[in-house]
Design an enzyme around this catalytic site. Structure first.
Site, PDB file in Angstrom:
ATOM      1  N   ASP A 196       5.245 -16.035  21.028  1.00 26.58           N
ATOM      2  CA  ASP A 196       5.197 -16.192  22.482  1.00 26.58           C
ATOM      3  C   ASP A 196       6.594 -16.106  23.104  1.00 26.58           C
ATOM      4  O   ASP A 196       6.958 -16.917  23.952  1.00 26.58           O
ATOM      5  CB  ASP A 196       4.533 -17.522  22.861  1.00 26.58           C
ATOM      6  CG  ASP A 196       4.131 -17.569  24.340  1.00 26.58           C
ATOM      7  OD1 ASP A 196       4.108 -16.496  24.980  1.00 26.58           O
ATOM      8  OD2 ASP A 196       3.859 -18.666  24.861  1.00 26.58           O
ATOM      9  N   HIS A 232       3.946 -15.362  27.615  1.00 27.79           N
ATOM     10  CA  HIS A 232       2.849 -15.629  28.552  1.00 27.79           C
ATOM     11  C   HIS A 232       3.329 -15.761  29.994  1.00 27.79           C
ATOM     12  O   HIS A 232       2.524 -15.702  30.921  1.00 27.79           O
ATOM     13  CB  HIS A 232       2.050 -16.876  28.116  1.00 27.79           C
ATOM     14  CG  HIS A 232       2.713 -18.189  28.393  1.00 27.79           C
ATOM     15  ND1 HIS A 232       3.355 -18.915  27.415  1.00 27.79           N
ATOM     16  CD2 HIS A 232       2.810 -18.928  29.521  1.00 27.79           C
ATOM     17  CE1 HIS A 232       3.809 -20.040  27.935  1.00 27.79           C
ATOM     18  NE2 HIS A 232       3.504 -20.063  29.213  1.00 27.79           N
ATOM     19  N   SER A 288       7.569 -23.301  31.313  1.00 27.71           N
ATOM     20  CA  SER A 288       7.415 -22.348  30.213  1.00 27.71           C
ATOM     21  C   SER A 288       8.544 -21.321  30.206  1.00 27.71           C
ATOM     22  O   SER A 288       8.843 -20.706  31.232  1.00 27.71           O
ATOM     23  CB  SER A 288       6.076 -21.614  30.325  1.00 27.71           C
ATOM     24  OG  SER A 288       5.021 -22.462  29.985  1.00 27.71           O
TER      25      SER A 288
END
Length: 500
Positions: A159, A129, A233
């Site tokens: 992911d 992402h 992230s």
């Protein structure tokens, strides 16, 4: 508006600092701040942690023209307040343009995340992402050097993404540790790029393992209270040996900031995904060809499985590997390739992680007895099934004879009922025409149009068959009955209903 949001946040941070200072004055033990090894870990690995910068061209929305569009900055960026004042308080070039005079032009948006180098040739791991839909991807080293990167491959289900860039100088890399050896309470260190601030080190403990938060089919997160925020992230979670034991992926937070509940993909999962992405540019997961569901207490009682465990096979793909191996609906998988299967998630993960084409032993429980089946795994494909709807003239309705049992109105399948509920010709059994709202069947979400295929693992063709089997189970002292239920498309599931 941004200033109004940021100012109270700064006030809250100030009060929090004051409160911590006051508490420390009363003698917080040094051990409460964590082990001394955190600084050594940070010094050892900090140059292997990178920032990931992406840009994407999007259509401008709203009036005022492309030149008047505000850059998209990560929330909390130090420059966010400046650009908010600059763009929102001016009326365009020269201070006098009117909205609508110029057509909105495409503009670039930018975002930042984190990643880490696993190979000194320039291989980087991050979250999917972080780089999804990006036109350009750049890696920013700890010293500020910015290099364009190319995408090697992504896996949306975990992911994860792998990037590659040409090193302008010698690099520092990190290696994966064994996430299976983590214990609750172990100290961990997170390094990343929160709110675009650059390399930031935080520490905490492992709060939980194998956490399933229903974000994907292979959830098995490490939960940590190490501070993780927007921009972290894709960054690494280290143990105190400086090995990567997770990839920081998401947080649970009502405010958008860290509240001490963060999640990382464990290194055991990451390492396997990264190896395949580097080798093939895609994931090649194993496929068993079954649909599975949980073994509830009621289902376990019906199948004589003590204690409740495993993954119940609700359906078998006619073209899948399980079919020729002899696996059938109603079997309960308790071990796969030597690994215990506690629940359906366990089976999904271990099958996906097993090499395509490998022959494995699958231990099942069938009618109370353990059996071993040998299965050669296939390759999981992302299905893209589109079923055409064919309109037909409705035939004249037939008279339907129903019988009540288990809080259900039951009828033998007929052309009229197949048409009414759009039930495929391949589905055999007894159709449900009504469900008592106060029954156990209603609580288990049975509905009109469902078809009961088997009762207590025996095929049925009419309501009388069902009632006969229910009566026998009552005489045998059983508390529940196991139904094999099909929907109109032929997808099967098991449902246990009380017979008391």
């Amino acid at each position: 508006m941004t200033a109004a949001i940021i100012a109270p946040t700064r006030l809250r941070l100030g009060l929090a600092a004051l409160a911590v200072g006051a508490f420390s004055a009363f003698g917080t033990p040094a051990s409460a701040r964590g082990p001394d090894g955190i600084a050594d870990v940070a010094e050892k690995v900090i140059d292997a942690v990178v920032n990931i910068s992406t840009s994407q061209t999007v259509d401008a929305k709203g009036g005022g023209g492309g030149s008047n569009a505000m850059p998209q900055l990560p929330p909390g960026s130090p420059f966010e307040e400046f650009f908010d004042d600059f763009f929102k308080n001016r009326k365009g070039p020269g201070g006098g343009s009117k909205g609508g005079e110029n057509s909105p032009a495409p503009r670039k948006t930018n975002s930042l995340g984190s990643g880490f180098i696993i190979d000194t040739s320039g291989v980087v791991v991050t979250n999917n992402h972080v780089i999804a839909d990006a036109d350009e991807i750049s890696v920013i080293l700890n010293d500020g050097t910015k290099i364009k990167a190319e995408l090697v491959g992504v896996d949306k289900k975990t992911d994860l993404a792998v990037l590659k860039f040409k090193p302008p100088k010698p690099l520092v890399s990190v290696k994966f540790g064994d996430s299976d050896k983590l214990r609750l309470g172990d100290w961990v260190v997170a390094i990343g790029n929160p709110f675009s601030l650059g390399g930031t080190v935080t520490a905490g403990i492992v709060s939980a393992k194998n956490r399933d938060i229903s974000s994907g089919p292979y959830d098995s997160y490490i939960q940590t209270d190490a501070s993780i925020n927007r921009g972290n992230s894709g960054g690494p979670l280290f143990n105190l040996d400086g090995d990567v034991i997770g990839v920081n992926t998401l947080i649970i937070s009502p405010s958008g900031g860290s509240i001490g509940i963060g999640f990382a993909v464990p290194s055991k999962t990451v390492a396997g995904v990264v190896d395949q992405l580097r080798q093939f540019g895609e994931l090649r997961r194993g496929w068993l060809g079954v649909r599975i569901q949980s073994v509830t207490d009621e289902i376990a009682e019906s199948l004589n499985i003590k204690p409740p465990r495993g993954a119940l096979v609700a359906g078998v793909d006619d073209k899948g590997p399980a079919k020729p191996a002899g696996i059938e609906p109603g079997d309960v998988v308790i071990k796969f390739d030597g690994k215990d299967v506690k629940d359906p998630k366990d089976l999904s993960r271990v099958v996906a992680d097993t090499a395509v084409g490998k022959e494995v032993d699958v231990i099942i429980i069938r009618k109370g007895q353990e059996e071993t089946k040998k299965v050669t795994l296939g390759r999981l494909q992302d299905p893209d099934k589109v079923q055409a709807v064919v309109k037909t003239d409705e035939p004249a309705p037939e008279k339907t004879v129903t019988q009540k049992a288990l809080g259900l109105d039951l009828a033998a399948l007929s052309k009229d009922l197949r048409t009414r509920y759009k039930i495929k010709d391949t589905v055999k059994g007894v159709v449900v025409t009504n469900v008592d709202a106060n029954s156990d069947a209603a609580e288990k979400r049975l509905s009109a149009g469902d078809v009961i295929v088997e009762v207590a693992q025996e095929a049925v063709s009419n309501g009388a068959d069902i009632q006969k089997r229910v009566d026998q189970l009552k005489k045998d002292g059983k508390k529940s009955v196991l139904l094999l239920v099909s929907n109109a498309d032929g997808e099967l599931r098991f449902v246990a209903l009380s017979v008391q």
